[in-house]
Design an enzyme around this catalytic site. Structure first.
Site, PDB file in Angstrom:
ATOM      1  N   ALA A   1      45.770  25.967  42.779  1.00 13.92           N
ATOM      2  CA  ALA A   1      44.688  26.049  43.769  1.00 13.92           C
ATOM      3  C   ALA A   1      43.912  24.742  43.894  1.00 13.92           C
ATOM      4  O   ALA A   1      43.422  24.417  44.979  1.00 13.92           O
ATOM      5  CB  ALA A   1      43.739  27.191  43.413  1.00 13.92           C
TER       6      ALA A   1
ATOM      7  N   VAL B   1      43.462  33.020  41.971  1.00 14.87           N
ATOM      8  CA  VAL B   1      42.929  32.645  40.665  1.00 14.87           C
ATOM      9  C   VAL B   1      42.400  33.922  40.027  1.00 14.87           C
ATOM     10  O   VAL B   1      41.504  34.569  40.572  1.00 14.87           O
ATOM     11  CB  VAL B   1      41.797  31.595  40.797  1.00 14.87           C
TER      12      VAL B   1
ATOM     13  N   GLU C   1      40.264  33.854  29.940  1.00 16.39           N
ATOM     14  CA  GLU C   1      39.346  33.862  28.801  1.00 16.39           C
ATOM     15  C   GLU C   1      38.461  32.636  28.723  1.00 16.39           C
ATOM     16  O   GLU C   1      37.561  32.583  27.890  1.00 16.39           O
ATOM     17  CB  GLU C   1      40.160  33.970  27.507  1.00 16.39           C
TER      18      GLU C   1
ATOM     19  N   HIS D   1      37.759  27.732  32.691  1.00 11.03           N
ATOM     20  CA  HIS D   1      38.660  27.079  33.644  1.00 11.03           C
ATOM     21  C   HIS D   1      38.666  27.832  34.977  1.00 11.03           C
ATOM     22  O   HIS D   1      38.750  27.224  36.047  1.00 11.03           O
ATOM     23  CB  HIS D   1      40.069  26.986  33.056  1.00 11.03           C
TER      24      HIS D   1
ATOM     25  N   ASN E   1      40.420  29.969  54.597  1.00 10.79           N
ATOM     26  CA  ASN E   1      40.475  29.980  53.136  1.00 10.79           C
ATOM     27  C   ASN E   1      40.952  31.338  52.639  1.00 10.79           C
ATOM     28  O   ASN E   1      40.230  32.319  52.694  1.00 10.79           O
ATOM     29  CB  ASN E   1      39.097  29.657  52.546  1.00 10.79           C
TER      30      ASN E   1
ATOM     31  N   ARG F   1      44.079  42.830  47.538  1.00  9.55           N
ATOM     32  CA  ARG F   1      43.649  41.858  48.540  1.00  9.55           C
ATOM     33  C   ARG F   1      44.830  41.144  49.199  1.00  9.55           C
ATOM     34  O   ARG F   1      44.751  40.731  50.340  1.00  9.55           O
ATOM     35  CB  ARG F   1      42.697  40.850  47.893  1.00  9.55           C
TER      36      ARG F   1
END
Length: 171
Positions: A59, A84, A88, A91, A115, A129
């Site tokens: 990304a 994305v 944990e 990032h 986007n 989604r």
């Protein structure tokens, strides 16, 4: 719950000249990316747009590829696709924020970008989604790019200035 709400969707714009879209996709989650590509392609086809697809590693590279394509290619607009999923570490926050910021900066420079980079908590959210038969965020991103292209073409025909004239010049 947002999934149960009804949302208004603008009808697709109609174009009198061909439209060329570049879909830039980060296929880190291949199945998610493929669903989003299918949705974007279907919407583009409904509008009669020609589509080219390029893949980038992640990304964070999507805005860079779009910026390069704007300088070196010949496209009317761009569809940014990727996913994305929170992990944990922090990032996730960096990738979400910086990819979004990069796309927004390009958009503010006048690029027509939809986007479709999903930023989700888990795979189930991503699947809901991404699937064209569900929320179809890939199709939504393509529609957003097409609407911006239509606005750009509408405003590009303006011949008047914005109100500034050199000193001493009159109309």
């Amino acid at each position: 719950m947002a999934a149960n709400e009804n949302h208004y969707t603008l009808p697709l714009p109609v174009f009198d000249k061909p439209v060329k879209l570049l879909i830039v996709v980060a296929p880190y989650y291949r199945d998610i990316a493929d669903w989003m590509i299918a949705g974007a392609q279907a919407v583009a086809a409904k509008a009669g747009a020609e589509v080219e697809i390029v893949e980038v590693p992640g990304a964070l590279e999507v805005p860079t590829a779009i910026g390069m394509a704007e300088r070196l290619g010949d496209y009317d607009g761009y569809v940014a696709l990727g996913c994305v999923i929170r992990g944990e570490t922090t990032h996730y926050d960096t990738v979400c924020n910086d990819s979004s910021r990069g796309l927004m900066m390009l958009g503010l420079q006048g690029l027509c970008i939809g986007n479709g980079i999903l930023t989700v908590e888990n795979r189930a959210q991503a699947e809901a989604r991404a699937k064209p038969e569900d929320q179809d965020k890939g199709g939504g991103a393509a529609a957003a790019a097409l609407h911006l292209i239509a606005l750009s073409r509408k405003w590009a025909t303006r011949t008047q200035g914005i109100g500034f004239r050199p000193a001493g010049e009159t109309v």
